[in-house]
Design a protein around this motif. Sequence first.
Motif, mmCIF file in Angstrom:
data_model
loop_
_atom_site.group_PDB
_atom_site.id
_atom_site.type_symbol
_atom_site.label_atom_id
_atom_site.label_comp_id
_atom_site.label_asym_id
_atom_site.label_seq_id
_atom_site.Cartn_x
_atom_site.Cartn_y
_atom_site.Cartn_z
ATOM 1 N N ALA A 1 0.831 -1.199 0.000
ATOM 2 C CA ALA A 1 0.000 0.000 0.000
ATOM 3 C C ALA A 1 0.869 1.254 0.000
ATOM 4 N N GLY A 2 1.965 1.234 0.757
ATOM 5 C CA GLY A 2 2.881 2.373 0.776
ATOM 6 C C GLY A 2 3.543 2.593 -0.562
ATOM 7 N N LEU A 3 3.935 1.521 -1.239
ATOM 8 C CA LEU A 3 4.526 1.637 -2.569
ATOM 9 C C LEU A 3 3.530 2.245 -3.552
ATOM 10 N N GLU A 4 2.287 1.818 -3.469
ATOM 11 C CA GLU A 4 1.252 2.372 -4.349
ATOM 12 C C GLU A 4 1.090 3.872 -4.118
ATOM 13 N N LEU A 5 1.137 4.301 -2.854
ATOM 14 C CA LEU A 5 1.041 5.727 -2.549
ATOM 15 C C LEU A 5 2.212 6.494 -3.141
ATOM 16 N N LEU A 6 3.423 6.006 -2.935
ATOM 17 C CA LEU A 6 4.607 6.686 -3.454
ATOM 18 C C LEU A 6 4.573 6.770 -4.979
ATOM 19 N N ALA A 7 4.136 5.699 -5.619
ATOM 20 C CA ALA A 7 4.078 5.670 -7.080
ATOM 21 C C ALA A 7 3.062 6.670 -7.626
ATOM 22 N N SER A 8 2.063 7.013 -6.808
ATOM 23 C CA SER A 8 1.050 7.974 -7.242
ATOM 24 C C SER A 8 1.361 9.390 -6.758
ATOM 25 N N GLY A 9 2.562 9.579 -6.174
ATOM 26 C CA GLY A 9 2.983 10.910 -5.760
ATOM 27 C C GLY A 9 2.454 11.351 -4.419
ATOM 28 N N ARG A 10 1.963 10.398 -3.591
ATOM 29 C CA ARG A 10 1.411 10.739 -2.284
ATOM 30 C C ARG A 10 2.313 10.222 -1.171
ATOM 31 N N ASP A 11 2.193 10.816 0.000
ATOM 32 C CA ASP A 11 2.984 10.361 1.140
ATOM 33 C C ASP A 11 2.136 10.207 2.400
ATOM 34 N N GLU A 12 0.829 10.086 2.246
ATOM 35 C CA GLU A 12 -0.085 9.839 3.356
ATOM 36 C C GLU A 12 -1.049 8.714 2.974
ATOM 37 N N PRO A 13 -1.413 7.865 3.936
ATOM 38 C CA PRO A 13 -1.035 7.855 5.358
ATOM 39 C C PRO A 13 0.454 7.533 5.562
#
Length: 307
Positions: A172-184
Amino acid sequence: MSTIGGLGEFGLISRLTRRLPQGPAVELGPGDDAAVVAAPDGRTVATTDLLVEGRHFRRDWSGPYDIGIKAAAQNLADVVAMGAAPTALLIGLAIPVDTAVEWAERLYDGLADECTRAGASVVGGDVVGASEEITIAVTALGDLGGRPPLTRSGARPGDLVAVRGRIGYSAAGLELLASGRDEPAELVEAHRRPQPPYEAGEEARAAGATALMDVSDGLLQDLGHIASASGVRIDITRSDVPVPGLLGSAGLDHVLTGGEDHAFAATFPEDAVLPPSWTVLGRVAEGHGVLVDGRPYERGGWDHFRA
């Protein structure tokens, strides 16, 4: 800014090795032609991994300390998954000469701190210049303490299937980073700094585990390795799979197929008494493969050579 090229090979080695505390298993640490690590059992558990920049980590997503923790954790977890106590890591580092010395120092701080958490030490390795990307090669050693290894091949029909540690968070964290997000932030940090529950190896052995492995490439894929090695089928009950709400709408996919959390999966005799930290989510049966509610799951786990 002081660079690795300006410091030179032996200056860099000196700077890095001064940052590495040595544990009781180390008879001779960094500074000679090779290290000497005690192996009271007479056998050594050994494993190795490569981390390649752009494939396993990105410097714009993770700092050097994060990368050091990740590199150590994934190897230490493999030793624990054999039912052994980690004792030592050897680190090979290929790094561009224009990299800041501080970057390498923080990398080794992460390696050393994660080793301390697992009861091991960084005892040596090698450093070489690289043209562009950083590559980290890690070899981990461990001691079985006179006991047999816990392998993937011991599962038997009727056994319970259980997991220990968080699963799905890193994906889930990798998916966030790949989409340019850093939360949660908790999910992003889980990808940057996995937290293997190193005590799981001893817990599994004490509870009579018949098979044990590190969950690195996805729960279903790694359970498939146990099923294949043991010649059995593993049946997972979807409603028993822990899916934290924090993981969002794709939570089940992340838990079943996401990798790099370095949790542990094990099989136990049907009458085993498990610590509350372990979650039972299925059983072993006759047959082959892994089924979720009686059917194959539509997604797989990580494969380094899959497009």
